[in-house]
Every structure is written in structure tokens, then in C-alpha cells.
Design an enzyme around this catalytic site. Sequence first.
Site, PDB file in Angstrom:
ATOM      1  N   GLU A   1      -1.514  -8.727   4.320  1.00 39.69           N
ATOM      2  CA  GLU A   1      -1.287  -9.157   5.706  1.00 39.69           C
ATOM      3  C   GLU A   1      -2.577  -9.409   6.479  1.00 39.69           C
ATOM      4  O   GLU A   1      -2.544 -10.051   7.527  1.00 39.69           O
ATOM      5  CB  GLU A   1      -0.410  -8.130   6.436  1.00 39.69           C
ATOM      6  CG  GLU A   1      -1.045  -6.763   6.707  1.00 39.69           C
ATOM      7  CD  GLU A   1      -0.925  -5.781   5.535  1.00 39.69           C
ATOM      8  OE1 GLU A   1      -0.889  -6.233   4.375  1.00 39.69           O
ATOM      9  OE2 GLU A   1      -0.907  -4.561   5.786  1.00 39.69           O
TER      10      GLU A   1
ATOM     11  N   CYS B   1       0.840  -1.203   0.000  1.00 38.11           N
ATOM     12  CA  CYS B   1       0.000   0.000   0.000  1.00 38.11           C
ATOM     13  C   CYS B   1       0.874   1.252   0.000  1.00 38.11           C
ATOM     14  O   CYS B   1       1.526   1.543  -0.988  1.00 38.11           O
ATOM     15  CB  CYS B   1      -0.970  -0.036   1.179  1.00 38.11           C
ATOM     16  SG  CYS B   1      -2.340   1.116   0.950  1.00 38.11           S
TER      17      CYS B   1
ATOM     18  N   HIS C   1      -3.687  -5.140   0.887  1.00 37.26           N
ATOM     19  CA  HIS C   1      -3.141  -5.550   2.180  1.00 37.26           C
ATOM     20  C   HIS C   1      -3.113  -7.080   2.292  1.00 37.26           C
ATOM     21  O   HIS C   1      -4.058  -7.694   2.772  1.00 37.26           O
ATOM     22  CB  HIS C   1      -3.956  -4.932   3.319  1.00 37.26           C
ATOM     23  CG  HIS C   1      -3.703  -3.471   3.465  1.00 37.26           C
ATOM     24  ND1 HIS C   1      -2.623  -2.975   4.145  1.00 37.26           N
ATOM     25  CD2 HIS C   1      -4.357  -2.397   2.979  1.00 37.26           C
ATOM     26  CE1 HIS C   1      -2.629  -1.651   4.092  1.00 37.26           C
ATOM     27  NE2 HIS C   1      -3.670  -1.272   3.382  1.00 37.26           N
TER      28      HIS C   1
END
Length: 533
Positions: A171, A77, A169
Site C-alpha cells: 500500500e 504484514c 507493504h
Amino acid sequence: SLLILDFGSQYSHLITRRCRELNVYCEMLPCTQKMADLDWTPKGIILSGSPYSVYDDGAPRVDPAVFEAGVPVLGICYGLQEIAWCHGGKVDPHDRREYGRADVQVVRTGDERMDRLFRDEADSVPVWMSHGDQLSKCPDNFQVIARTDSAPFAAIAHTSKPIFGIQFHAEVTHSPRGKELFSAFVDICGAQRNWTMSTFIDKEIARIREMVGPRDRVLGAISGGVDSSVAAKLMHAAIGERFHAVMVDNGVLRAGEAKQVDEMLNKHLGVNVTIVDASELFLSRLEGVEDPEKKRKIIGNTFINVFEEEAAKLEAAAEEEEAKAKAEGKEQEAKGKYEFLLQGTLYPDVIESISFKGPSATIKTHHNVGGLLENMKMKLIEPLRELFKDEVRELGKLLGIPAHLVGRHPFPGPGLAIRILGPVTRGQVAILQAADAIYIEEIRRAGHYDKISQAFAVLLPVRAVGVQGDKRTYDQVIALRAAQTTDFMTATWYDFPHQFLSHVSNRITNEVAGINRVVLDISSKPPATIEWL
Ligand code: XMP
């Protein structure tokens, strides 16, 4: 191991989690970290997201040496935008924020060096997007490796260096392929997958021994909670007799708690523990106090008083022992002074202090137990500071702490004092301890315990009319709380079967004198909190 540079995103610590799940050791540092100041060489570097825009005044800037280090870099990002910014790309505020689920289309360049990040993916990858800005021009020497309908540069790769950027994202758990993506990056880095709890134990024991040296002693406070017990056992494994733990019985512990801790740590695991019964002092200071914040303050301050007094006694004994050893010419065998204070600080507590907070990033030190350290002039030692709660539990099991103890729900420092809604007295504590013990015993017996994050009974100050035998009663009410949560910031209530609730209610009203009603707390957080005070 990998280096994560944190630009302040709320998801930064999840990157650490994903790497750990792959058994890869990683360290997170603020984005202002200079590569020249690192005393180790990372195998790869991950740049996190950020609440900033790259063109904001005072937006955090990465040390350009990151791209010269010759190791793979992955920007997520903001991290992608920062890579682009440093390489002549163009970032624009997007006309509409992209937030939520999206499918990115993988673009195969035909060059294995660029395609390997998505090597395990199908042509379309479900991901989680959360960004305002996005790339509007690909930087020089980069190519697109994934796009969406609204983001033509959803992922990019350098044409000759191992530098990658992803707009989404990977994660967060809402990106179901996140693990595979990080796994591909780990392979690109050639990082070793050897981070396990047993390697952690060896490494940490060596670190503690080096820090404490061959003579100094360490003092620790034990709460009965998982963290301090695991930290104590680890310390004992590292320096044995030179570690001494103190558990303060503040009079508002759960039923039999001090005894249980003594049994487990002292008798079972061989850790030196002194249990100090200071319940009289605590309860006398709490007399007549209803205000929750006052209760917390009194308990915190009294804890410091009692702990320091006990530490002084131990120190005096240590000095005497040392003097005696010297007099007998056994200096080699003498143990030194208490130079260190052990704390069971976990990674989530540390995140606060290492997270990037803004352009004037002052690195906050996190709270230590109620200001103990300032008064005691000891050095702090925090062996669990890299671990998440579930890792601490695994560590505890490896160190021989029984499963039912490492799996215990958290218990607040001010104890039952914040679960007794009126003034705290010995009588009120005894009622709540009895009710809570029945509730928890039944929860364990019925197999609900590990599905609940935190369960406890609360003693309400109201009186209600009841009838028992032929007699009219005018007694107190117990509320049952069971919360399910992952981060304790928000929570829902646990849905027990009616049969179970009815059984617990029967037992409490029959077995606990002073209680004639049981109610169930069905509030979520927010608007309620998990505790009642
Ligand atoms: P709340 O009630 O704020 O609780 O939803 C969130 C978590 O924090 C614990 N808690 C405390 N822990 N000292 C502590 O050590 C405190 O004063 C305290 N107050 C709440 C609570 O048990 C829950 O796990």
C-alpha cells in the site's frame, strides 16, 4: 465494495487510497468488527498491518468468520501472520527487523488460482518491507508464492480458497508495483470499478435526503475554506432552500474573504448564506492578548457564542414561518426545524476515530467544531467523511465551485490572529492582510501556488530602522512562509527564485505602510511548525 479491517498499522488508510485509485469503493472498520454484524456483504476483505505481534497478550484477533465468508481475503504484514496463526502456521520474532526496500522473488506454482495475485509481475518485484516477526512455517493448505533471501514466506496463497497473504507493504508508495498488485486482488474479488466522484455525488445526495427527511432543515458553519464550502454546496444540491449556512466574520480573516464567500456561495451557487460581522466582538475580546493558546481559546469560544446566537435567530424565524404556514392551512409546504448540523469533516479526521488503538479499543469520537454539538442538541451530518482532501477538491469542481477556490491552501480557524505575533488590533490585521494579499497574488501570478501546500505572510512584533524617501522609519517586519508537505506533520520550505522574492519584498515595503523589512522563513518542520504560533 471491499472491507478493510484495520489492525492499527500507520499505513492502514493507504490501503483505502490504493483501492479508491482503482475506482473501487471500500470501507475501513476496526479489526474487532464481527462479520455477523455487517449489514452488507463485501466482495473481498483486506487485513491490514499492526504494531502488534500475533503472539502478544491481547493482540487483536480477526473474527474467524472472515475466512468462512466465501470471499477473497488478502492479509498484509500482520494480516498475513494472522492468516497463518488461524491456519496452523508458525510466526517467530525475527532476529533482525527487516525494514526498507527489498526484492521478492515470485514463485510460480503452476496453479492459476494461486499465481493470479502476481499475474502482472516480473519474476522479481521491488517492495517495501517493515516488520519484526515473520512466518517460519507455512500454514496447512498454503503454498509459498513469493520469497526473499531472508523471508522464505514473503507471500503465501491457500491451495483451494482465495486467501492470500503478503509480508510486504504493497500500500505504500515505496512499493512501486502496489497498484498492480491491488488491481490483481480487485479482479480476484470481482469487485466493480465504479467509484467515481459523480457516483459519490448521487449516492451522497440520496443518503442526505433519506437522513434529513422531507421537512427538516440543516444548519452549517462556513469558514471560507474548501471543505465547508464543498459540503455546503453538496447539501444545497440535496435539500436546496432547507439548508442554511452561517459565516462568522471574526475580524481576522484574509482580505476580502467574507465578501468572496458571499459572492461565490450565495450569488454564484445559490446557497443560503448569512454573513455575520462579529469582528468588533472578537477583536475586543482579543485586546492585549499575546499568548497563542489564549488567542485560540478566545476565538473558538466567541465563535460558538456568535454561531449559537445566529442559529437561535434562524430557528425563531423558521418556527414563525412554520406557524404561519399552518395557520394558512399550508402544512404540506412548511419547512421543519433545524434538526441537523453540517460539518465538513474529512476522512483523515475520521481515521483517528475508527483506527484500532489497542486491546481495550475504545472508539474515539473525533472533535467537532469547538464543542458546538454538545450545546446545540442537533444531529451531526458529515457528507465528506469518506473523502481525502484531493477528492473533496474534485467534488468541488464537479459541483461548480471555481478551480481557484477549490485549490486554495488551508487556512487555520484562528485566522490571522496566529500570524500576528503580538497583540491583535484592527491596525495590525490591516497591515498583515495587505502584505499577505500581495504575497499570494504574486505567488499565483508566477505559477507557484499549486506547487506549494501552504503560503502566508506573518507579522512580527519587532521594529527595525529603515529609510524611506528622506525619512528615517522605525517599522515592523513581515516574514514570508511557504511550506511543502503531504500530511502537514512534517514540512520543508519552498525554494522561490531570488528574482521573485526580491519583487515581493519591493512591493510589500513600497505598498504596505508600517513595514520596512521583509524576511524569508527557511525553517522546516520539525523543528519549526508551519504557523508561527
Ligand atoms: P502547524 O503550525 O502545527 O500547522 O505546523 C499544521 C497545519 O494546521 C493548521 N493549524 C490550525 N488549523 N486551527 C486550525 O483550524 C488551529 O488552531 C491551527 N493551528 C495550525 C496550520 O495552518 C497548518 O495547515
